[in-house]
Design a protein around this motif. Structure first.
Motif, PDB file in Angstrom:
ATOM      1  N   ALA A 215     -33.165   3.350 -10.464  1.00 44.17           N
ATOM      2  CA  ALA A 215     -33.694   2.970  -9.151  1.00 44.17           C
ATOM      3  C   ALA A 215     -32.883   1.825  -8.559  1.00 44.17           C
ATOM      4  CB  ALA A 215     -35.163   2.575  -9.272  1.00 44.17           C
ATOM      5  N   MET A 216     -32.507   0.856  -9.418  1.00 42.29           N
ATOM      6  CA  MET A 216     -31.682  -0.264  -8.949  1.00 42.29           C
ATOM      7  C   MET A 216     -30.318   0.222  -8.467  1.00 42.29           C
ATOM      8  SD  MET A 216     -32.457  -3.160 -11.838  1.00 42.29           S
ATOM      9  CE  MET A 216     -34.081  -3.908 -12.018  1.00 42.29           C
ATOM     10  N   LEU A 217     -29.722   1.145  -9.220  1.00 43.69           N
ATOM     11  CA  LEU A 217     -28.415   1.677  -8.843  1.00 43.69           C
ATOM     12  C   LEU A 217     -28.489   2.396  -7.508  1.00 43.69           C
ATOM     13  CD1 LEU A 217     -25.464   2.234  -9.507  1.00 43.69           C
ATOM     14  CD2 LEU A 217     -26.205   4.259 -10.796  1.00 43.69           C
ATOM     15  N   ILE A 218     -29.521   3.196  -7.323  1.00 43.63           N
ATOM     16  CA  ILE A 218     -29.706   3.910  -6.058  1.00 43.63           C
ATOM     17  C   ILE A 218     -29.859   2.916  -4.912  1.00 43.63           C
ATOM     18  CG2 ILE A 218     -31.354   5.321  -4.755  1.00 43.63           C
ATOM     19  CD1 ILE A 218     -31.808   6.927  -7.328  1.00 43.63           C
ATOM     20  N   GLY A 219     -30.647   1.859  -5.161  1.00 40.64           N
ATOM     21  CA  GLY A 219     -30.840   0.844  -4.139  1.00 40.64           C
ATOM     22  C   GLY A 219     -29.549   0.151  -3.758  1.00 40.64           C
ATOM     23  N   ILE A 220     -28.736  -0.201  -4.766  1.00 41.43           N
ATOM     24  CA  ILE A 220     -27.455  -0.875  -4.512  1.00 41.43           C
ATOM     25  C   ILE A 220     -26.524   0.018  -3.707  1.00 41.43           C
ATOM     26  CG2 ILE A 220     -25.341  -1.709  -5.602  1.00 41.43           C
ATOM     27  CD1 ILE A 220     -27.044  -2.775  -7.888  1.00 41.43           C
TER      28      ILE A 220
ATOM     29  N   ILE B 233     -34.708   3.756 -26.338  1.00 39.59           N
ATOM     30  CA  ILE B 233     -34.730   3.171 -24.998  1.00 39.59           C
ATOM     31  C   ILE B 233     -35.901   3.762 -24.227  1.00 39.59           C
ATOM     32  CG2 ILE B 233     -33.465   2.852 -22.838  1.00 39.59           C
ATOM     33  CD1 ILE B 233     -30.889   3.152 -24.394  1.00 39.59           C
ATOM     34  N   ALA B 234     -36.691   2.887 -23.607  1.00 40.85           N
ATOM     35  CA  ALA B 234     -37.862   3.338 -22.862  1.00 40.85           C
ATOM     36  C   ALA B 234     -37.445   4.063 -21.587  1.00 40.85           C
ATOM     37  CB  ALA B 234     -38.746   2.146 -22.518  1.00 40.85           C
ATOM     38  N   TYR B 235     -38.120   5.168 -21.291  1.00 39.90           N
ATOM     39  CA  TYR B 235     -37.867   5.870 -20.037  1.00 39.90           C
ATOM     40  C   TYR B 235     -38.115   4.937 -18.855  1.00 39.90           C
ATOM     41  CZ  TYR B 235     -37.509  10.455 -22.273  1.00 39.90           C
ATOM     42  OH  TYR B 235     -37.095  11.522 -23.026  1.00 39.90           O
ATOM     43  N   TYR B 236     -39.096   4.057 -18.996  1.00 38.30           N
ATOM     44  CA  TYR B 236     -39.407   3.099 -17.935  1.00 38.30           C
ATOM     45  C   TYR B 236     -38.156   2.293 -17.573  1.00 38.30           C
ATOM     46  CZ  TYR B 236     -41.715  -0.814 -15.553  1.00 38.30           C
ATOM     47  OH  TYR B 236     -42.091  -1.766 -14.630  1.00 38.30           O
ATOM     48  N   GLY B 237     -37.470   1.799 -18.597  1.00 41.61           N
ATOM     49  CA  GLY B 237     -36.268   1.013 -18.358  1.00 41.61           C
ATOM     50  C   GLY B 237     -35.159   1.822 -17.725  1.00 41.61           C
ATOM     51  N   LEU B 238     -34.975   3.058 -18.197  1.00 43.39           N
ATOM     52  CA  LEU B 238     -33.939   3.920 -17.635  1.00 43.39           C
ATOM     53  C   LEU B 238     -34.208   4.236 -16.166  1.00 43.39           C
ATOM     54  CD1 LEU B 238     -33.429   6.470 -20.566  1.00 43.39           C
ATOM     55  CD2 LEU B 238     -31.862   4.640 -19.859  1.00 43.39           C
ATOM     56  N   ILE B 239     -35.473   4.489 -15.848  1.00 44.86           N
ATOM     57  CA  ILE B 239     -35.821   4.821 -14.465  1.00 44.86           C
ATOM     58  C   ILE B 239     -35.649   3.607 -13.559  1.00 44.86           C
ATOM     59  CG2 ILE B 239     -37.767   5.416 -12.960  1.00 44.86           C
ATOM     60  CD1 ILE B 239     -38.702   7.320 -15.185  1.00 44.86           C
ATOM     61  N   ILE B 240     -36.064   2.442 -14.028  1.00 47.57           N
ATOM     62  CA  ILE B 240     -35.887   1.230 -13.229  1.00 47.57           C
ATOM     63  C   ILE B 240     -34.398   0.955 -13.003  1.00 47.57           C
ATOM     64  CG2 ILE B 240     -36.192  -1.276 -13.198  1.00 47.57           C
ATOM     65  CD1 ILE B 240     -38.730   0.306 -12.596  1.00 47.57           C
TER      66      ILE B 240
ATOM     67  N   ALA C 249     -26.226  -7.841  -3.720  1.00 50.85           N
ATOM     68  CA  ALA C 249     -27.184  -6.874  -4.255  1.00 50.85           C
ATOM     69  C   ALA C 249     -27.429  -7.101  -5.740  1.00 50.85           C
ATOM     70  CB  ALA C 249     -26.678  -5.452  -4.008  1.00 50.85           C
ATOM     71  N   ILE C 250     -26.372  -7.360  -6.499  1.00 53.55           N
ATOM     72  CA  ILE C 250     -26.517  -7.580  -7.935  1.00 53.55           C
ATOM     73  C   ILE C 250     -27.338  -8.838  -8.210  1.00 53.55           C
ATOM     74  CG2 ILE C 250     -25.298  -8.115 -10.072  1.00 53.55           C
ATOM     75  CD1 ILE C 250     -24.998  -5.222  -9.215  1.00 53.55           C
ATOM     76  N   VAL C 251     -26.963  -9.943  -7.557  1.00 48.33           N
ATOM     77  CA  VAL C 251     -27.695 -11.200  -7.745  1.00 48.33           C
ATOM     78  C   VAL C 251     -29.136 -11.050  -7.275  1.00 48.33           C
ATOM     79  CG1 VAL C 251     -27.855 -13.619  -7.017  1.00 48.33           C
ATOM     80  CG2 VAL C 251     -25.628 -12.630  -7.569  1.00 48.33           C
ATOM     81  N   GLY C 252     -29.306 -10.390  -6.133  1.00 48.96           N
ATOM     82  CA  GLY C 252     -30.650 -10.201  -5.596  1.00 48.96           C
ATOM     83  C   GLY C 252     -31.548  -9.405  -6.522  1.00 48.96           C
ATOM     84  N   ILE C 253     -30.996  -8.357  -7.146  1.00 48.04           N
ATOM     85  CA  ILE C 253     -31.790  -7.530  -8.056  1.00 48.04           C
ATOM     86  C   ILE C 253     -32.205  -8.329  -9.290  1.00 48.04           C
ATOM     87  CG2 ILE C 253     -31.560  -5.650  -9.740  1.00 48.04           C
ATOM     88  CD1 ILE C 253     -30.268  -4.001  -7.592  1.00 48.04           C
ATOM     89  N   ILE C 254     -31.260  -9.061  -9.864  1.00 46.32           N
ATOM     90  CA  ILE C 254     -31.566  -9.853 -11.060  1.00 46.32           C
ATOM     91  C   ILE C 254     -32.675 -10.864 -10.765  1.00 46.32           C
ATOM     92  CG2 ILE C 254     -30.656 -11.569 -12.685  1.00 46.32           C
ATOM     93  CD1 ILE C 254     -27.934 -10.156 -12.419  1.00 46.32           C
ATOM     94  N   LEU C 255     -32.519 -11.600  -9.661  1.00 46.75           N
ATOM     95  CA  LEU C 255     -33.526 -12.605  -9.308  1.00 46.75           C
ATOM     96  C   LEU C 255     -34.847 -11.957  -8.909  1.00 46.75           C
ATOM     97  CD1 LEU C 255     -31.356 -15.151  -7.272  1.00 46.75           C
ATOM     98  CD2 LEU C 255     -32.138 -15.327  -9.645  1.00 46.75           C
ATOM     99  N   SER C 256     -34.794 -10.783  -8.285  1.00 50.49           N
ATOM    100  CA  SER C 256     -36.025 -10.100  -7.879  1.00 50.49           C
ATOM    101  C   SER C 256     -36.805  -9.593  -9.080  1.00 50.49           C
ATOM    102  CB  SER C 256     -35.695  -8.946  -6.927  1.00 50.49           C
ATOM    103  OG  SER C 256     -35.179  -9.434  -5.710  1.00 50.49           O
ATOM    104  N   VAL C 257     -36.106  -9.133 -10.112  1.00 51.32           N
ATOM    105  CA  VAL C 257     -36.791  -8.718 -11.343  1.00 51.32           C
ATOM    106  C   VAL C 257     -37.500  -9.914 -11.964  1.00 51.32           C
ATOM    107  CG1 VAL C 257     -36.445  -7.914 -13.714  1.00 51.32           C
ATOM    108  CG2 VAL C 257     -35.274  -6.765 -11.832  1.00 51.32           C
ATOM    109  N   ILE C 258     -36.818 -11.064 -11.983  1.00 48.72           N
ATOM    110  CA  ILE C 258     -37.443 -12.288 -12.509  1.00 48.72           C
ATOM    111  C   ILE C 258     -38.665 -12.658 -11.662  1.00 48.72           C
ATOM    112  CG2 ILE C 258     -37.111 -14.758 -12.899  1.00 48.72           C
ATOM    113  CD1 ILE C 258     -34.157 -14.143 -13.475  1.00 48.72           C
ATOM    114  N   GLY C 259     -38.508 -12.559 -10.335  1.00 50.46           N
ATOM    115  CA  GLY C 259     -39.624 -12.874  -9.450  1.00 50.46           C
ATOM    116  C   GLY C 259     -40.795 -11.923  -9.627  1.00 50.46           C
TER     117      GLY C 259
END
Length: 293
Positions: free
Chosen positions: A38-43, A28-35, A64-74
């Protein structure tokens, strides 16, 4: 040596900075774990403020969950659009975000759209939503930028200042290495290092300062949207400066200007103008005297 990251003027030498970690035999990439962190902290940050504001906590958590998913896509679509030459011959790479490639402005724009829809549907002030969500966003950004550190990306041009960072040349994308960086290579034990601005660090620290201002404003808020405007203005101002020294800029077609720097400047200026107008309006409102019983 190829895993080293050095801060020579601070006397810091990190011998083995990996890109991945093995968990139950899965890389698992550290990049993915950190992101993800970061999402959890934001939520958590958003839902805590939503509860204090009297909003339905479960409903806001779903937002927050829906917003994060769509924001990652955006964020991914934004990056792909302005880096189309990189993906046009291999469309499947569009779905590979393990090596980075998320543009925060795409995420912010998507988040604003999601908030607008939620505001209309739930009859909640868009300004109030923005004040809450922006705090969660910047909390996530403070940590999220460190994913770029592990990926050896999003760095600036050559510098010899106190915070100069050295990375092995072979550990970074060739497209991110400018001629100036090649002209200032540092050779240590036969390994070539580039010496760069650690822009991920600059942005993380800058965002921390903006967060402090936002939290102070939250306590004595004069109008809904005030904290959101501080975020847009403060983040935009810092990003305008930082984007100017990055080597991986996404450029506007036909113009050649960094698209993120242009957007940052427009965002900071626009937020400042709107803030002044709304702050003046809030100050001009007649004060209501309390009725004495």
């Amino acid at each position: 040596m190829y895993d080293q990251i050095r801060f020579p003027h601070l006397g810091i030498v990190l011998e083995h900075v990996g890109r991945n970690v093995e968990i139950f035999g899965i890389s698992i990439a550290y990049y993915g774990l950190i992101i993800a962190a970061a999402m959890l902290i934001g939520i958590l940050g958003c839902t805590r403020l939503a509860k204090k504001a009297g909003l339905d906590e479960d409903s806001f958590f779903n937002l927050a969950i829906v917003g994060i998913i769509l924001s990652v896509i955006g964020a991914r679509l934004y990056f792909v659009i302005f880096s189309w030459d990189q993906y046009k011959d291999n469309l499947l790479d569009i779905f590979n975000i393990r090596e980075g490639g998320l543009a925060i402005y795409g995420g912010i724009l998507t988040a604003l759209v999601v908030m607008a829809v939620y505001s209309r549907k739930k009859n909640v002030s868009m300004g109030l939503l923005g004040d809450i969500v922006s705090v969660g966003i910047i909390q996530g950004q403070i940590l999220g930028r460190w994913g770029n550190f592990f990926n050896r990306e999003v760095f600036g041009g050559y510098t010899d200042n106190l915070f100069a960072m050295q990375i092995p040349l072979q550990a970074v994308r060739a497209s991110d290495v400018t001629e100036e960086l090649r002209n200032h290579l540092v050779v240590l034990d036969g390994i070539e290092f580039i010496q760069v601005h650690p822009t991920f660090l600059y942005e993380s620290v800058w965002n921390l300062g903006v967060l402090v201002l936002m939290l102070l404003a939250t306590r004595k808020k004069k109008f809904n949207g005030q904290v959101l405007l501080i975020y847009l203005g403060g983040y935009g101002l810092g990003r305008f400066w930082i984007e100017g020294i990055r080597t991986d800029q996404l450029l506007l077609p036909g113009i050649g200007l960094p698209v993120s720097q242009v957007l940052a400047g427009v965002m900071a200026a626009g937020a400042a103008v709107i803030y002044v107008i709304l702050r003046k309006r809030a100050g001009d409102r007649p004060r209501r005297d309390k009725v004495k019983g």
